[in-house]
Design a protein around this motif. Sequence first.
Motif, PDB file in Angstrom:
ATOM      1  N   SER A  69      -3.901   5.002   7.407  1.00  5.82           N
ATOM      2  CA  SER A  69      -5.418   5.386   6.670  1.00  5.82           C
ATOM      3  C   SER A  69      -6.347   4.345   6.929  1.00  5.82           C
TER       4      SER A  69
ATOM      5  N   ALA B 228      -3.083   2.430  -3.563  1.00  4.23           N
ATOM      6  CA  ALA B 228      -4.254   1.426  -3.541  1.00  4.23           C
ATOM      7  C   ALA B 228      -3.680   0.286  -2.768  1.00  4.23           C
TER       8      ALA B 228
ATOM      9  N   SER C 276       0.907  -1.145  -0.070  1.00  4.96           N
ATOM     10  CA  SER C 276      -0.023   0.013   0.189  1.00  4.96           C
ATOM     11  C   SER C 276       0.709   1.314  -0.224  1.00  4.96           C
TER      12      SER C 276
ATOM     13  N   LYS D  31      -6.368   1.681   5.039  1.00  5.59           N
ATOM     14  CA  LYS D  31      -6.814   0.938   3.746  1.00  5.59           C
ATOM     15  C   LYS D  31      -6.387  -0.676   3.643  1.00  5.59           C
ATOM     16  N   THR D  32      -5.013  -0.684   4.476  1.00  2.62           N
ATOM     17  CA  THR D  32      -4.685  -2.285   4.443  1.00  2.62           C
ATOM     18  C   THR D  32      -5.383  -3.111   4.994  1.00  2.62           C
TER      19      THR D  32
ATOM     20  N   GLU E 194      -8.570  -2.663   6.190  1.00  2.00           N
ATOM     21  CA  GLU E 194      -9.856  -2.555   5.689  1.00  2.00           C
ATOM     22  C   GLU E 194      -9.919  -3.730   4.697  1.00  2.00           C
TER      23      GLU E 194
END
Length: 167
Positions: free
Chosen positions: A107, A80, A72, A109-110, A112
């Motif tokens: 953030s 992304a 990421s 994102k990983t 998630e």
Amino acid sequence: MTDRLPHEKGFHVSWDQMHRDSRALAWRLDGKGPDDGAWKAVVGITRGGLVPAMIVARELDIRVVDTISVKSYNHQSQTAAKVLKAPQADMMGDGTGVLVVDDLVDSGKTLELVRQLYPKAHFATVYAKPSGKPQVDTYITEVSQDTWIFFPWDMALQYVQPFRGTD
């Protein structure tokens, strides 16, 4: 005034500090697994999660250790998140009894992405930033969103100019 790094705030973590904070994470997770308090496996998110995952596994006497490789970041730029290598599928199932460990949630994102794959896993990080906190179940230290954490595996010892003066 000296030029600063691209990030306004820097938090330097030594090997000693990483070890202490990872042990603190293990203590916080001790007895919290679904199998009479035990965890069936630890999965470290590579690369940053490998060191704390190993320490947690040692402290909690968890012998089944695997990895999930998620990319990421490209150096210091976030991209992304995508899975490059998944852990053993028959061990993971929906994640029940599995401890997923990373060094930091930034953030979110990983985590998630990994949580979508293993919704019943327990997600633990050593450090957490506010944007990512909703994705982590257990963490040790919160840092501000604008702080860049310098981990010991990314650093080398070298002379540093003082803020003022030349000696």
